[in-house]
Design a protein around this motif. Sequence first.
Motif, PDB file in Angstrom:
ATOM      1  N   ARG A 116      -1.864   6.768   3.016  1.00 31.42           N
ATOM      2  CA  ARG A 116      -2.423   7.608   1.719  1.00 31.42           C
ATOM      3  C   ARG A 116      -1.578   7.013   0.652  1.00 31.42           C
ATOM      4  NH1 ARG A 116      -3.014  12.261   4.752  1.00 31.42           N
ATOM      5  NH2 ARG A 116      -0.892  12.832   4.335  1.00 31.42           N
ATOM      6  N   GLN A 117      -0.243   6.862   0.708  1.00 30.96           N
ATOM      7  CA  GLN A 117       0.336   6.337  -0.136  1.00 30.96           C
ATOM      8  C   GLN A 117       0.115   4.894  -0.633  1.00 30.96           C
ATOM      9  OE1 GLN A 117       2.518   7.686  -2.664  1.00 30.96           O
ATOM     10  NE2 GLN A 117       2.661   5.724  -3.500  1.00 30.96           N
ATOM     11  N   LEU A 118       0.156   4.287   0.614  1.00 29.43           N
ATOM     12  CA  LEU A 118      -0.360   2.569   0.325  1.00 29.43           C
ATOM     13  C   LEU A 118      -1.594   2.420  -0.143  1.00 29.43           C
ATOM     14  CD1 LEU A 118       1.222   1.126   3.650  1.00 29.43           C
ATOM     15  CD2 LEU A 118       2.128   1.136   1.001  1.00 29.43           C
ATOM     16  N   ASN A 119      -2.659   3.204   0.119  1.00 34.07           N
ATOM     17  CA  ASN A 119      -3.926   3.064  -0.240  1.00 34.07           C
ATOM     18  C   ASN A 119      -4.113   3.479  -1.949  1.00 34.07           C
ATOM     19  OD1 ASN A 119      -5.299   1.944   1.796  1.00 34.07           O
ATOM     20  ND2 ASN A 119      -5.913   3.908   2.784  1.00 34.07           N
ATOM     21  N   LYS A 120      -3.300   4.250  -1.954  1.00 31.28           N
ATOM     22  CA  LYS A 120      -3.221   4.909  -3.704  1.00 31.28           C
ATOM     23  C   LYS A 120      -2.829   3.883  -4.573  1.00 31.28           C
ATOM     24  CE  LYS A 120      -0.854   8.503  -6.681  1.00 31.28           C
ATOM     25  NZ  LYS A 120       0.169   9.211  -6.798  1.00 31.28           N
ATOM     26  N   GLU A 121      -1.416   3.116  -3.998  1.00 28.82           N
ATOM     27  CA  GLU A 121      -1.084   1.906  -4.690  1.00 28.82           C
ATOM     28  C   GLU A 121      -2.160   0.873  -4.952  1.00 28.82           C
ATOM     29  OE1 GLU A 121       2.467   0.717  -2.713  1.00 28.82           O
ATOM     30  OE2 GLU A 121       3.251   2.457  -2.715  1.00 28.82           O
ATOM     31  N   LEU A 122      -2.904   0.593  -3.844  1.00 27.28           N
ATOM     32  CA  LEU A 122      -4.036  -0.240  -3.982  1.00 27.28           C
ATOM     33  C   LEU A 122      -5.171   0.125  -4.952  1.00 27.28           C
ATOM     34  CD1 LEU A 122      -4.161  -1.409  -0.157  1.00 27.28           C
ATOM     35  CD2 LEU A 122      -3.269  -2.874  -1.905  1.00 27.28           C
ATOM     36  N   LYS A 123      -5.522   1.197  -4.909  1.00 24.18           N
ATOM     37  CA  LYS A 123      -6.670   1.802  -5.498  1.00 24.18           C
ATOM     38  C   LYS A 123      -6.255   1.582  -7.167  1.00 24.18           C
ATOM     39  CE  LYS A 123      -8.834   5.179  -2.759  1.00 24.18           C
ATOM     40  NZ  LYS A 123      -9.237   6.540  -2.653  1.00 24.18           N
ATOM     41  N   GLU A 124      -4.851   2.091  -7.459  1.00 27.70           N
ATOM     42  CA  GLU A 124      -4.444   1.731  -8.758  1.00 27.70           C
ATOM     43  C   GLU A 124      -4.583   0.381  -9.270  1.00 27.70           C
ATOM     44  OE1 GLU A 124      -0.456   3.700  -8.560  1.00 27.70           O
ATOM     45  OE2 GLU A 124      -1.329   5.735  -8.740  1.00 27.70           O
ATOM     46  N   LYS A 125      -4.428  -0.776  -8.435  1.00 29.47           N
ATOM     47  CA  LYS A 125      -4.504  -2.078  -8.611  1.00 29.47           C
ATOM     48  C   LYS A 125      -5.878  -2.702  -8.768  1.00 29.47           C
ATOM     49  CE  LYS A 125      -0.345  -3.417  -6.459  1.00 29.47           C
ATOM     50  NZ  LYS A 125       0.282  -4.489  -5.635  1.00 29.47           N
ATOM     51  N   GLY A 126      -6.981  -1.463  -8.380  1.00 35.66           N
ATOM     52  CA  GLY A 126      -8.359  -1.988  -8.587  1.00 35.66           C
ATOM     53  C   GLY A 126      -8.985  -2.117  -7.443  1.00 35.66           C
ATOM     54  N   LEU A 127      -8.372  -2.082  -6.186  1.00 36.10           N
ATOM     55  CA  LEU A 127      -8.864  -2.638  -4.862  1.00 36.10           C
ATOM     56  C   LEU A 127      -9.408  -1.623  -4.276  1.00 36.10           C
ATOM     57  CD1 LEU A 127      -5.698  -4.724  -3.893  1.00 36.10           C
ATOM     58  CD2 LEU A 127      -7.839  -5.507  -4.791  1.00 36.10           C
ATOM     59  N   ILE A 128     -10.644  -2.110  -3.295  1.00 39.16           N
ATOM     60  CA  ILE A 128     -11.364  -1.038  -2.448  1.00 39.16           C
ATOM     61  C   ILE A 128     -10.518  -0.732  -1.123  1.00 39.16           C
ATOM     62  CG2 ILE A 128     -13.414  -0.844  -1.008  1.00 39.16           C
ATOM     63  CD1 ILE A 128     -14.880  -2.577  -3.265  1.00 39.16           C
ATOM     64  N   THR A 129     -10.356   0.690  -0.737  1.00 42.65           N
ATOM     65  CA  THR A 129      -9.510   0.825   0.326  1.00 42.65           C
ATOM     66  C   THR A 129     -10.511   1.575   1.158  1.00 42.65           C
ATOM     67  OG1 THR A 129      -8.953   2.967  -0.717  1.00 42.65           O
ATOM     68  CG2 THR A 129      -7.523   1.405  -1.069  1.00 42.65           C
ATOM     69  N   VAL A 130      -9.933   1.708   2.584  1.00 42.09           N
ATOM     70  CA  VAL A 130     -10.710   2.500   3.577  1.00 42.09           C
ATOM     71  C   VAL A 130      -9.906   3.479   4.161  1.00 42.09           C
ATOM     72  CG1 VAL A 130     -11.675   1.947   5.986  1.00 42.09           C
ATOM     73  CG2 VAL A 130     -11.756   0.316   4.238  1.00 42.09           C
ATOM     74  N   ALA A 131     -10.434   4.734   4.234  1.00 39.10           N
ATOM     75  CA  ALA A 131      -9.569   5.928   4.513  1.00 39.10           C
ATOM     76  C   ALA A 131      -9.058   5.896   6.039  1.00 39.10           C
ATOM     77  CB  ALA A 131     -10.559   7.133   4.657  1.00 39.10           C
ATOM     78  N   ALA A 132      -7.876   6.162   6.397  1.00 38.22           N
ATOM     79  CA  ALA A 132      -7.222   6.129   7.408  1.00 38.22           C
ATOM     80  C   ALA A 132      -6.955   4.726   7.962  1.00 38.22           C
ATOM     81  CB  ALA A 132      -7.876   6.849   8.746  1.00 38.22           C
ATOM     82  N   ARG A 133      -6.908   3.860   6.973  1.00 44.76           N
ATOM     83  CA  ARG A 133      -6.798   2.455   7.483  1.00 44.76           C
ATOM     84  C   ARG A 133      -6.068   1.668   6.054  1.00 44.76           C
ATOM     85  NH1 ARG A 133      -9.916   3.747  10.805  1.00 44.76           N
ATOM     86  NH2 ARG A 133     -11.072   2.633  12.566  1.00 44.76           N
ATOM     87  N   VAL A 134      -5.216   0.657   6.482  1.00 43.27           N
ATOM     88  CA  VAL A 134      -4.403   0.212   5.317  1.00 43.27           C
ATOM     89  C   VAL A 134      -4.404  -1.334   5.656  1.00 43.27           C
ATOM     90  CG1 VAL A 134      -2.216   0.282   6.513  1.00 43.27           C
ATOM     91  CG2 VAL A 134      -2.449   0.067   4.011  1.00 43.27           C
ATOM     92  N   SER A 135      -4.498  -2.139   4.518  1.00 42.98           N
ATOM     93  CA  SER A 135      -4.461  -3.650   4.558  1.00 42.98           C
ATOM     94  C   SER A 135      -3.114  -4.149   5.410  1.00 42.98           C
ATOM     95  CB  SER A 135      -4.421  -4.095   3.226  1.00 42.98           C
ATOM     96  OG  SER A 135      -4.166  -5.578   3.236  1.00 42.98           O
ATOM     97  N   LYS A 136      -3.472  -4.768   6.452  1.00 43.26           N
ATOM     98  CA  LYS A 136      -2.167  -5.211   7.191  1.00 43.26           C
ATOM     99  C   LYS A 136      -1.285  -6.279   6.420  1.00 43.26           C
ATOM    100  CE  LYS A 136      -1.885  -7.484  11.729  1.00 43.26           C
ATOM    101  NZ  LYS A 136      -2.580  -8.358  12.557  1.00 43.26           N
ATOM    102  N   ALA A 137      -1.826  -6.746   5.578  1.00 41.53           N
ATOM    103  CA  ALA A 137      -0.918  -7.891   4.583  1.00 41.53           C
ATOM    104  C   ALA A 137      -0.235  -6.860   4.040  1.00 41.53           C
ATOM    105  CB  ALA A 137      -1.805  -8.682   3.999  1.00 41.53           C
ATOM    106  N   TYR A 138      -0.657  -5.837   3.254  1.00 43.98           N
ATOM    107  CA  TYR A 138      -0.087  -5.168   2.119  1.00 43.98           C
ATOM    108  C   TYR A 138       0.806  -4.273   3.013  1.00 43.98           C
ATOM    109  CZ  TYR A 138       0.606  -2.318  -1.882  1.00 43.98           C
ATOM    110  OH  TYR A 138       1.426  -1.612  -2.911  1.00 43.98           O
ATOM    111  N   PHE A 139       0.553  -3.625   4.227  1.00 43.35           N
ATOM    112  CA  PHE A 139       1.483  -2.771   4.784  1.00 43.35           C
ATOM    113  C   PHE A 139       2.798  -3.578   5.191  1.00 43.35           C
ATOM    114  CE2 PHE A 139       3.350  -1.891   8.837  1.00 43.35           C
ATOM    115  CZ  PHE A 139       3.592  -0.621   8.904  1.00 43.35           C
TER     116      PHE A 139
END
Length: 60
Positions: free
Chosen positions: A28-51
């Motif tokens: 959730r925290q990582l997806n929040k950071e990605l959303k703040e950058k204007g990127l699309i996220t998927v619930a219960a999953r996180v970008s492997k590269a960003y992780f």
Amino acid sequence: MEEKIFLTVDEVAEILTVSKSKAYEIVRQLNKELKEKGLITVAARVSKAYFYERMCYSKE
């Protein structure tokens, strides 16, 4: 077969050796950071590269 670009909560929990609830919190925290950058996220999953970038973790 293509390499996966997202990690699931179960995979995050396994990689970090944490509980599933802690893994959800991290995703959730990582997806929040990605959303703040204007990127699309998927619930219960996180970008492997960003992780791996945020965890300062290398698979090597």
